[in-house]
Scaffold this motif. Structure first.
Motif, short mmCIF file in Angstrom:
data_model
loop_
_atom_site.label_atom_id
_atom_site.label_comp_id
_atom_site.label_asym_id
_atom_site.label_seq_id
_atom_site.Cartn_x
_atom_site.Cartn_y
_atom_site.Cartn_z
N THR A 71 -25.93 89.03 31.64
CA THR A 71 -26.38 89.82 32.79
C THR A 71 -27.86 89.56 33.09
O THR A 71 -28.74 90.36 32.79
CB THR A 71 -26.15 91.32 32.52
N GLY A 194 -24.27 90.32 41.12
CA GLY A 194 -23.43 89.54 40.23
C GLY A 194 -24.02 89.39 38.84
O GLY A 194 -23.29 89.19 37.87
N TYR A 198 -20.97 94.29 34.60
CA TYR A 198 -19.74 93.63 35.02
C TYR A 198 -18.85 94.54 35.86
O TYR A 198 -18.11 94.07 36.74
CB TYR A 198 -18.97 93.13 33.80
N ALA A 201 -20.33 94.44 39.38
CA ALA A 201 -20.23 93.07 39.91
C ALA A 201 -18.81 92.75 40.36
O ALA A 201 -18.59 92.13 41.42
CB ALA A 201 -20.69 92.07 38.85
N LEU A 202 -17.82 93.17 39.58
CA LEU A 202 -16.42 92.92 39.94
C LEU A 202 -16.02 93.68 41.20
O LEU A 202 -15.44 93.10 42.13
CB LEU A 202 -15.51 93.32 38.77
N ALA A 205 -17.65 92.24 44.35
CA ALA A 205 -16.99 91.02 44.85
C ALA A 205 -15.71 91.36 45.61
O ALA A 205 -15.43 90.77 46.67
CB ALA A 205 -16.68 90.08 43.68
N ALA A 234 -21.54 86.44 45.43
CA ALA A 234 -21.21 87.54 44.52
C ALA A 234 -20.34 87.04 43.37
O ALA A 234 -20.60 87.33 42.19
CB ALA A 234 -20.51 88.67 45.27
N ALA A 235 -19.30 86.28 43.72
CA ALA A 235 -18.39 85.75 42.68
C ALA A 235 -19.11 84.72 41.81
O ALA A 235 -18.89 84.65 40.59
CB ALA A 235 -17.17 85.13 43.34
N LEU A 238 -21.34 86.51 39.33
CA LEU A 238 -20.51 87.08 38.28
C LEU A 238 -20.00 86.00 37.33
O LEU A 238 -20.02 86.19 36.10
CB LEU A 238 -19.33 87.83 38.91
N SER A 241 -22.70 84.90 34.99
CA SER A 241 -22.93 85.91 33.96
C SER A 241 -21.83 85.88 32.90
O SER A 241 -22.10 85.94 31.69
CB SER A 241 -22.99 87.30 34.61
N VAL A 242 -20.58 85.76 33.35
CA VAL A 242 -19.45 85.75 32.42
C VAL A 242 -19.47 84.52 31.53
O VAL A 242 -19.05 84.56 30.37
CB VAL A 242 -18.12 85.83 33.21
N PRO A 327 -13.36 95.84 33.25
CA PRO A 327 -14.20 95.00 32.38
C PRO A 327 -14.42 95.55 30.97
O PRO A 327 -14.23 94.81 29.99
CB PRO A 327 -15.51 94.87 33.18
#
Length: 549
Positions: A71, A194, A198, A201-202, A205, A234-235, A238, A241-242, A327
């Motif tokens: 993040t 993003g 999480y 962010a999800l 999106a 946005a995606a 994310l 970050s993931v 998440p």
């Protein structure tokens, strides 16, 4: 008719502001704790030693990305917690978090062109009162920077980002430079969200993608394509970050849930929370707000505003709300792994879900049924006119309407706060006095109800080397390790330490221009033992020899 409406707006806003007085009064006693200290260490010591602020933040991002979580946006805020500039500035945490809780509510209502100013102030005050007073944990959402910055800030930024995308739909025929400038702002906001928590962010999106479909439905192809680019940002944020290697490190501490089970459990938990939270206070507020919205809506003569497909909107909103739970369920096996700070934004999302659905359905009803059509700008049916003040009184007299302000008032008047502050001051004095023998750091005996019950309250723990207090170059850290040490500084205590290399350790944590390594690895690598007592924030190192030798 105009004067009573202005008076109602003034009263509603006044009640909201007065309700904040106890909470804001308690702000002066809030102190940095736990992760505030770990994430703030690089910046704090960079400022103390005249090093670059931005280099320290960048080091913090890289370290956390590799060793704990991806993040990146959140780590920037973690690094800039107010106490790194001086502990006297930490009170701004409360003011900032209260503001970012309230302002998105008013921004959202103000963006609804259907509402006059008096309605925005009244409805905004009611929803804001619920937002602040109903937070499940003011300690982690109002008074503690790290928890609030990670969740509350990015929830609010996400709301603003969606409002910007909705506003972008009105720029279909706007000249390109202005539209592109607005698009750049939308994309930047999406990328920042993003890189936050999480959950937000999800959902952001998903909501961003919904705005794309809305643009297509409204036959605004240019804006729909623009918003699709925002969704990609946005995606993409994310996904970045993931993809962080540190996520695997953190996730290894928990037992994850399989994706299908996590999604199904999300709906179950969402229904449970809605059932629990929809109490008499919420029912009164929803009825009051819906009637006020219906009254305010009649001023809008735009007949194209028909509020189509209410079941689809309500169900879609509920699905987005449930996605907030997914998440933590997937990654950590449950919201209980990180309970209250996640619950805080779930509470705020619940309010948006309930009031948004109520407003949308009220708007749909107002276009189709005679009872609602009678609520014109000048005429309100007498039974409903009499019901409004009764609903307002019912809402204000509900037991939990001013819950968090009541907690703050109890803390200001109780014994827990002075005891907590006295024990904190004793710890600071103990750190400064290395000649003081046992007892040194002691477990905290009490803590204000409004604060998070943290145990780490100073920039360094108390260190005992062979039972004696010692000047130990130890630094708080984030990302799965409690403390780090500088090999350069440790050479003064352990002469052979200067022969060791940072590359011999699993992690390197940059602090104040020095490469620091996990203290446990360092001490155990020398063949000594180390014990950390969290309740006392004390580290005990045994070398097997007398320190003076």
């Amino acid at each position: 008719m105009e004067r009573p409406r202005k008076a109602a707006a003034a009263v509603a806003l006044g009640i909201l502001l007065l309700s904040l007085v106890p909470m804001l009064s308690l702000a002066q006693y809030a102190v940095p704790m736990a992760d505030d200290l770990g994430y703030g260490v690089p910046v704090y010591y960079a400022l103390q030693n005249g090093h670059s602020l931005w280099a320290a933040i960048w080091d913090n991002i890289l370290y956390t990305y590799q060793n704990w979580q991806g993040t990146y946006s959140s780590v920037v805020l973690f690094s800039l917690q107010p106490a790194v500039f001086g502990e006297e500035y930490y009170l701004w945490t409360t003011y900032i978090m209260v503001a970012i809780t309230i302002l998105p509510v008013f921004f959202t209502l103000w963006s609804m062109k259907t509402l006059p100013r008096w309605a925005v102030l009244v409805l905004g005050s009611v929803i804001s009162l619920l937002s602040v007073q109903g937070l499940p944990s003011p300690g982690e959402g109002i008074y503690w920077w790290n928890g609030a910055a990670h969740y509350m800030v990015f929830w609010s930024l996400g709301v603003v980002g969606i409002l910007l995308q909705l506003k972008h739909l009105a720029l279909e025929k706007t000249p390109r430079p202005r539209r592109w400038l607005h698009l750049t702002l939308c994309c930047l906001t999406a990328f920042l969200v993003g890189g936050g928590n999480y959950c937000t962010a999800l959902v952001y999106a998903l909501a961003s993608l919904a705005v794309v479909f809305l643009g297509a439905y409204l036959h605004r192809p240019k804006c729909a394509k623009d918003n699709l680019l925002v969704t990609f940002f946005a995606a993409g944020g994310l996904a970045l970050s993931v993809a962080a290697p540190g996520n695997a490190v953190r996730q290894s501490l928990f037992e994850p849930m399989d994706p299908i089970t996590a999604i199904l459990r999300s709906f179950e938990d969402a229904i449970t929370d809605i059932t629990v939270w929809t109490d008499e206070r919420m029912i009164a507020a929803l009825l009051l707000a819906s009637l006020l919205f219906a009254l305010a809506l009649r001023k809008n003569t735009n007949r194209r505003l028909t509020f189509p497909f209410p079941p689809l909107i309500v169900v879609g909103s509920f699905c987005a709300f449930a996605a907030l739970y997914t998440p933590p369920l997937y990654a950590m096996g449950g919201v209980s792994a990180d309970p209250m700070r996640i619950k805080n934004i779930i509470w705020l999302a619940y309010l948006f879900l309930m009031f948004g659905s109520a407003f949308y359905c009220t708007g749909w009803l107002s276009r189709r049924f005679k009872l609602f059509r009678r609520m014109s700008e000048d005429v309100l049916p007498r039974p409903l006119a009499a019901l409004l003040p009764l609903l307002a009184l019912w809402f204000l007299l509900c037991p939990n309407t001013f819950h968090n302000s009541s907690l703050a008032y109890q803390d200001l008047c109780g014994e827990a706060l002075p005891t907590f502050l006295e024990e904190l001051e004793q710890r600071k004095e103990t750190l400064a006095d290395k000649d003081r023998e046992e007892p040194r750091f002691q477990p905290l005996s009490d803590c204000p109800k409004s604060f998070m019950k943290g145990r780490l309250l100073t920039w360094m723990p108390d260190v005992l080397l062979d039972g004696k207090p010692v000047e130990f170059p130890l630094y708080r850290a984030c990302g799965g390790e409690v403390n780090y040490v500088s090999l350069t500084e440790m050479a003064e205590l352990f002469p052979w330490a200067d022969k060791l290399s940072p590359e011999d350790y699993t992690r390197i944590y940059p602090v104040g221009g020095m490469d620091c390594v996990p203290v446990r690895e360092f001490i155990e690598g020398l063949g000594y033992t180390i014990d950390f007592i969290p309740k006392r924030d004390t580290m005990m190192i045994t070398t097997g020899t007398t320190y003076n030798e």
